[in-house]
Design a protein around this motif. Structure first.
Motif, PDB file in Angstrom:
ATOM      1  N   ARG A 158      -0.134  -0.077 -10.859  1.00 14.28           N
ATOM      2  CA  ARG A 158      -0.112   0.085  -9.413  1.00 14.28           C
ATOM      3  C   ARG A 158       1.273   0.559  -8.962  1.00 14.28           C
ATOM      4  N   GLU A 174       4.317  -3.265  -9.228  1.00 13.79           N
ATOM      5  CA  GLU A 174       3.971  -4.166 -10.321  1.00 13.79           C
ATOM      6  C   GLU A 174       5.092  -5.195 -10.452  1.00 13.79           C
ATOM      7  N   ASN A 234       0.853  -1.184   0.000  1.00 14.43           N
ATOM      8  CA  ASN A 234       0.000   0.000   0.000  1.00 14.43           C
ATOM      9  C   ASN A 234       0.895   1.242   0.000  1.00 14.43           C
ATOM     10  N   LEU A 285      -6.068   0.353  -4.899  1.00 11.93           N
ATOM     11  CA  LEU A 285      -6.077  -0.241  -6.232  1.00 11.93           C
ATOM     12  C   LEU A 285      -7.086   0.442  -7.145  1.00 11.93           C
ATOM     13  N   TYR A 304      -5.994  -1.251   1.128  1.00 10.19           N
ATOM     14  CA  TYR A 304      -5.266  -1.675  -0.073  1.00 10.19           C
ATOM     15  C   TYR A 304      -6.214  -1.729  -1.268  1.00 10.19           C
ATOM     16  N   HIS A 329      -5.842   3.315  -9.481  1.00 14.03           N
ATOM     17  CA  HIS A 329      -4.767   3.094 -10.455  1.00 14.03           C
ATOM     18  C   HIS A 329      -5.254   2.269 -11.628  1.00 14.03           C
ATOM     19  N   GLU A 353      -4.752  -0.178 -15.017  1.00 13.50           N
ATOM     20  CA  GLU A 353      -4.005  -1.405 -15.247  1.00 13.50           C
ATOM     21  C   GLU A 353      -2.674  -1.103 -15.936  1.00 13.50           C
TER      22      GLU A 353
END
Length: 721
Positions: A594, A597, A82, A144, A140, A147, A149
């Motif tokens: 993210r 990654e 995170n 996500l 967390y 953000h 992909e």
């Protein structure tokens, strides 16, 4: 039992032991397995994919579950990363504005208002008392959602997993490789050897176990299996006793010996007795570890076993009741009389000690005759010195050509580093050049002469691993002093830690230096954003684990050096937390994704060192404008608490200068000595049809099955015996 050891094979060799099970149509499951691996930057080789596709779906799934857990941990994706600022690297606020916002939120909090007002009246506010500072303000899952992909890019890391042999054969081969290593293993590899020894101790053994620490963990397994331990020095017995007490087999730190059973005490005392009976001069080895032997004697009770009088002598020497003159004391006596020639003549009976003493002997020599005698003594016994010592002395002599007064860097076996000016008199060129020629000739004689040497150019500047402790375990980790290319527009560092028992605050920082090693700026919790990039925000406790990130735009970096560091602000040290690791990622500007990654991770290594400031590596901009990584794996002592980048910038710059300007022996040097029939620099595409000796960062697909393959995981195999 073998399945439990499979992760070790995958981590060390990048091979999956040959999956076994009923035949079937596992093609769909195998492709799904491959897709899952791709998401974390791994893939199956064509041969391994074909093998899995011919097995039952259940076998493929079982293999996938075991392997995915291993590779996710290798890359750091086994935990949730995170960030404090939910949009990082976007929308990172100005540091002062952020602090003022935290104060304003605290004043609006009924529970915190009184304390903050009192602090404001004194003119100083402790950030740690503000409710919204240093603690995640979102989950967390919520992070996500902020953000997009990750967009795949050609530069993303892709590590190929190859098909191995039968599981038992792979485990045995790994055991033999680690046990027979001529260079000391790192902490993690030594722990892996211990696990492997428990299964393999009754099977095939290496011809020699040259590293004493490795011998200690194997001896413990042998003793537990009812086999006699391998002992030929009194310190072998001491190391074994440390291993039996789960202590430090390197003997760097004192071990608190446990109570030992009577059969174990008899085995240790019998071992000491046989060693000393065969060579009484070995009693002199007790002196460096007198206190350890005294404490061990309290556990062994040698007076109860009169049948082993030579063992009792060991403890009598430790207590000072019996004299055992050491070889080193005889050498020192001669040097005290300024008899350099006599000392060199005596040291010929201990060739390794002679070579490690060459610099001192040459500096003490009063005339040319003495210097010639020292060089001649080295020439006479060079064939009896281990390859690792020869390479260490060769590197040392190369750096003795530098001028007096340059920084001299000291790094101990734990990675603790410090710097001082080099005030030693020079080693004069005639003797230095003569010895360099002798060393090069001897190393060339010992190295293999492959028919076809295939070299990946990216491995040429990798430093030779003269000690496994020069690099921690991890993914993409290279030995200290190595240089590797950095390709990408965005460079992102990360640190993760999870405290064990006490509040622990690690701070990730990055120091930017100019070509003269002067500070340009830094990114840290005290400077969240600058021209170069952004910091993800300060996390001040980690009961469930915490992460911090720094994002850098390499094109915007001012200066010539970037030095990431992890400072312990408060709490548990790197060796005390439940887990801690550092790494870096490379991305193209438009990839998004993210904060963490896994398939963009180029390096991830554990943080397990003795200091309070960790310096994993540095980034150097060359004259061509391209960036390269210089691997450090160093720890500074720091202060007990409140370590900050602002306070250690001078010491870091001085240390970096000493490391950067030091000449390292690399793969380029060693391959240059090999008398190969054909040497080819690999273009990354064309694989020769016949067997080759391949040296590179990753094993290519399609190499002839009889090829010899050397990659970072077994780079120690290049070190001649």
């Amino acid at each position: 039992m073998v399945h439990r050891l499979e992760p070790l094979v995958v981590r060390h060799t990048r091979r999956i032991p040959r999956p076994c099970g009923p035949a079937g149509d596992g093609a769909v499951a195998a492709r799904q397995f491959d897709a899952a691996l791709l998401s974390v930057g791994f893939k199956l080789s064509a041969e391994l994919l074909e093998r899995l596709s011919a097995l039952s779906e259940g076998t493929v799934v079982d293999t996938a579950v075991r392997t995915l857990g291993t590779v996710r941990e290798m890359v750091g994706d086994h935990v949730r990363h995170n960030v404090y600022f939910v949009d990082f690297p976007a929308n990172v606020p100005d540091t002062y504005d952020f602090w003022m916002r935290c104060v304003a939120e605290a004043l609006a909090d009924d529970g915190a208002r009184a304390s903050v007002l009192e602090q404001l009246s004194d003119g100083v506010v402790d950030l740690l008392t503000l409710p919204s500072y240093g603690r995640y303000q979102h989950s967390y899952t919520e992070m996500l959602g902020h953000h997009e992909e990750l967009i795949a890019a050609a530069g993303d890391r892709m590590t190929v997993l190859h098909l191995g042999g039968d599981a038992d054969d792979e485990v045995t081969a790994l055991y033999l490789a680690l046990a027979g290593s001529g260079t000391p293993l790192g902490e993690d590899a030594l722990r892996d050897l211990e696990a492997l020894a428990g299964k393999c101790v009754d099977g095939p053994q290496p011809e020699e176990i040259p590293v004493r620490e490795s011998r200690a963990v194997i001896n413990r397994a042998r003793l537990r299996a009812g086999s006699p331990p391998l002992l030929d020095t009194v310190t072998d017995v001491l190391r074994l006793a440390c291993a039996l007490s789960d202590g430090d087999v390197t003997l760097v730190t004192a071990t608190r010996f446990r109570g030992l059973s009577r059969p174990v005490r008899r085995a240790l005392l019998a071992g000491l007795d046989s060693v000393v009976a065969a060579a009484p001069a070995k009693l002199a080895d007790v002196h460096p570890y007198r206190e350890d032997f005294k404490r061990l004697g309290e556990r062994l009770h040698p007076h109860e076993y009169p049948q082993w009088p030579h063992a009792a002598d060991v403890f009598a020497v430790a207590r000072g009741e019996k004299e055992a003159r050491s070889f080193d004391s005889r050498v020192e006596e001669l040097l005290g009389m300024h008899d350099v020639t006599g000392a060199a003549r005596l040291l010929k009976s201990a060739p390794g000690k002679l070579f490690r003493s060459l610099d001192r002997l040459l500096r003490m020599a009063l005339d040319q005759d003495e210097r010639t005698a020292v060089a001649a003594a080295a020439e006479e016994v060079v064939a009896e010195v281990s390859g690792r010592v020869l390479l260490s002395v060769r590197e040392h002599l190369a750096n003795r050509a530098r001028e007096t007064g340059e920084p001299r860097v000291f790094v101990n076996r734990l990675g603790r580093a410090w710097v001082t000016e080099d005030e030693r008199p020079p080693v004069l060129p005639p003797e230095r050049e003569r010895l360099v020629a002798v060393l090069d000739a001897e190393l060339r004689r010992r190295l293999p002469a492959p028919d076809h040497l295939l070299i990946d150019p990216d491995v040429l500047d990798v430093a030779l691993p003269l000690s496994g402790r020069a690099a921690p375990a991890g993914l993409g980790v290279l030995p200290r002093g190595s240089v590797s290319a950095v390709e990408g527009e965005l460079l992102r560092f990360f640190v993760y830690w999870k405290q064990a028992a006490h509040r622990t605050d690690y701070d990730l920082s990055a120091l930017m230096l100019d070509p003269g090693y002067a500070t340009v700026c830094w990114l840290a919790y005290t400077n969240l954003a600058d021209l170069e990039g952004e910091h993800s925000g300060d996390i001040t406790e980690a009961p469930d684990g915490a992460s911090e990130f720094i994002d850098l735009r390499l094109g915007a970096v001012r200066g010539a050096f970037v030095v990431p560091q992890v400072n312990i602000f408060a709490g548990e040290g790197f060796e005390e937390v439940e887990e801690s690791f550092f790494g870096f990622m490379l991305r193209d500007a438009g990839q998004r994704g993210r904060p963490f990654e896994p398939r963009t991770v180029r390096m991830k290594s554990g943080l397990r060192g003795p200091g309070r400031v960790a310096l994993p590596l540095a980034f150097l901009r060359g004259l061509d404008g391209r960036w390269r990584a210089k691997w450090l794996h160093l720890y500074l002592k720091g202060t007990p608490s409140a370590n900050r980048v602002e306070a250690n910038q001078v010491s870091v710059a001085t240390l970096l200068r000493g490391i950067v300007e030091r000449e390292q022996l690399t793969v380029r040097y060693l391959t240059g000595l090999m008398d190969a029939s054909t040497t080819t620099l690999w273009d990354g595409r064309t694989v020769p049809e016949g067997p080759v000796t391949y040296i590179g960062l990753e094993r290519p697909e399609g190499l002839h099955p009889e090829s010899r393959i050397v990659v970072p995981g077994n780079l120690r195999d290049l070190i001649p015996a």
